[in-house]
Write a protein that holds these residues in place. Structure first.
Motif, mmCIF file in Angstrom:
data_model
loop_
_atom_site.group_PDB
_atom_site.id
_atom_site.type_symbol
_atom_site.label_atom_id
_atom_site.label_comp_id
_atom_site.label_asym_id
_atom_site.label_seq_id
_atom_site.Cartn_x
_atom_site.Cartn_y
_atom_site.Cartn_z
ATOM 1 N N ALA A 124 1.338 -1.044 0.142
ATOM 2 C CA ALA A 124 0.318 -0.224 -0.036
ATOM 3 C C ALA A 124 0.720 1.259 0.344
ATOM 4 O O ALA A 124 0.431 1.503 -0.302
ATOM 5 C CB ALA A 124 -1.078 -0.110 1.480
ATOM 6 N N ARG A 127 2.409 1.997 -3.269
ATOM 7 C CA ARG A 127 1.077 2.333 -4.227
ATOM 8 C C ARG A 127 0.574 4.101 -3.908
ATOM 9 O O ARG A 127 0.745 4.811 -4.258
ATOM 10 C CB ARG A 127 -0.217 1.957 -4.133
ATOM 11 N N ILE A 128 0.525 4.335 -2.851
ATOM 12 C CA ILE A 128 0.872 6.135 -2.293
ATOM 13 C C ILE A 128 1.578 6.448 -2.973
ATOM 14 O O ILE A 128 1.199 7.962 -3.639
ATOM 15 C CB ILE A 128 0.137 5.670 -0.287
ATOM 16 N N THR A 130 3.495 6.059 -5.908
ATOM 17 C CA THR A 130 3.373 6.161 -7.109
ATOM 18 C C THR A 130 2.030 6.942 -7.206
ATOM 19 O O THR A 130 2.168 8.047 -8.231
ATOM 20 C CB THR A 130 2.914 4.805 -7.772
ATOM 21 N N ALA A 131 1.156 7.099 -6.173
ATOM 22 C CA ALA A 131 -0.374 7.824 -6.413
ATOM 23 C C ALA A 131 0.300 9.214 -6.361
ATOM 24 O O ALA A 131 0.067 9.939 -7.220
ATOM 25 C CB ALA A 131 -1.397 7.551 -6.188
ATOM 26 N N LEU A 178 -6.896 10.925 -5.541
ATOM 27 C CA LEU A 178 -5.825 9.549 -4.794
ATOM 28 C C LEU A 178 -7.140 8.590 -4.512
ATOM 29 O O LEU A 178 -6.598 7.496 -4.645
ATOM 30 C CB LEU A 178 -5.442 11.139 -3.332
ATOM 31 N N ARG A 179 -8.237 9.046 -4.191
ATOM 32 C CA ARG A 179 -9.285 8.278 -4.421
ATOM 33 C C ARG A 179 -9.545 7.564 -5.513
ATOM 34 O O ARG A 179 -10.100 6.000 -5.536
ATOM 35 C CB ARG A 179 -10.782 8.770 -3.329
ATOM 36 N N LEU A 181 -7.408 6.665 -7.940
ATOM 37 C CA LEU A 181 -6.286 6.072 -7.996
ATOM 38 C C LEU A 181 -6.197 4.739 -7.166
ATOM 39 O O LEU A 181 -5.706 3.761 -7.709
ATOM 40 C CB LEU A 181 -4.942 6.252 -8.229
ATOM 41 N N LEU A 182 -6.492 4.763 -5.500
ATOM 42 C CA LEU A 182 -6.269 3.923 -4.495
ATOM 43 C C LEU A 182 -6.984 3.905 -3.963
ATOM 44 O O LEU A 182 -7.548 3.068 -2.993
ATOM 45 C CB LEU A 182 -5.267 4.858 -3.649
ATOM 46 N N ASP A 184 -9.382 0.717 -4.108
ATOM 47 C CA ASP A 184 -9.544 -0.998 -3.435
ATOM 48 C C ASP A 184 -8.482 -1.066 -2.584
ATOM 49 O O ASP A 184 -8.093 -1.934 -1.462
ATOM 50 C CB ASP A 184 -9.035 -1.273 -4.729
ATOM 51 N N LEU A 185 -7.877 0.156 -1.812
ATOM 52 C CA LEU A 185 -7.405 0.246 -0.859
ATOM 53 C C LEU A 185 -7.853 0.544 0.519
ATOM 54 O O LEU A 185 -7.762 -0.501 2.005
ATOM 55 C CB LEU A 185 -6.064 1.173 -0.640
ATOM 56 N N SER A 186 -9.049 0.731 0.536
ATOM 57 C CA SER A 186 -10.013 1.859 1.661
ATOM 58 C C SER A 186 -10.860 0.057 2.330
ATOM 59 O O SER A 186 -10.368 -0.957 2.279
ATOM 60 C CB SER A 186 -10.844 2.623 1.441
#
Length: 186
Positions: A124, A127-128, A130-131, A178-179, A181-182, A184-186
């Motif tokens: 994670a 990925r953050i 990179t985002a 960011l939401r 792009l990311l 599926d992290l939540s």
């Protein structure tokens, strides 16, 4: 020379014998006589049977330890022993009234991280990063100051010389991106 009270109080003589020579037989006689009476009296005063038993035993142990403090001129043996038991119960009630002290949970160590949690966090974090690199420089800077340096929006506005509304707009736009792009992290 013995005091008049000592001469007339057989239990007082037993306490004196304990004080002078640690007479076990004298203590056994005292215990046999007073322990059940103490327990019964304490139960009538509201103590549970188990607590009354504990207080009675503790009172008798105190008699053994502090027999030399007994003064037959000041009180009879019965009054002295029952006062010891009463004081033990009062001390216990006071301790209970204070309650259990609050524990400082900050000193309890965190449990060790599970390996799958460590792997997920590392993935994670990558990925953050990179985002964040895909954000425009102005938005990334506002996010960095807010989340990594823990600055308030007003403080960021002051540091960057921007209106507060501009800082909030950049933050809102950055978070929306960011939401996306990311998600599926939540």
């Amino acid at each position: 020379m013995t005091s008049p009270l000592e001469a007339t109080d057989p239990y007082g003589r037993l306490i004196v014998a304990i004080a002078q020579g640690r007479d076990r037989e004298a203590f056994a006689q005292l215990f046999q006589h007073f322990a059940p009476r103490l327990k019964s009296w304490l139960m009538r005063a509201g103590a549970s049977a188990a607590a009354a038993e504990d207080f009675a035993q503790e009172a008798m142990l105190t008699v053994w330890r502090k027999a030399e403090l007994y003064d037959p001129a000041r009180a009879g043996a019965s009054a002295w022993i029952f006062t010891i038991a009463r004081n033990l119960r009062i001390d216990s009630l006071r301790r209970d009234a204070r309650g259990i002290p609050d524990l400082d949970l900050s000193e309890i160590p965190d449990p060790p991280a599970r390996p799958d949690d460590v792997l997920f966090a590392a993935t994670a974090a990558g990925r953050i990063r990179t985002a964040l690199q895909t954000l425009p420089r102005e938005q990334a800077e506002v996010v960095r100051l807010s989340f990594f340096q823990e600055k308030a929006h007003a403080e960021i506005a002051k540091d960057l010389g921007l209106p507060l509304g501009t800082v909030k707009s950049r933050m809102r736009l950055a978070m929306t991106r960011l939401r996306t792009l990311l998600g599926d992290l939540s």
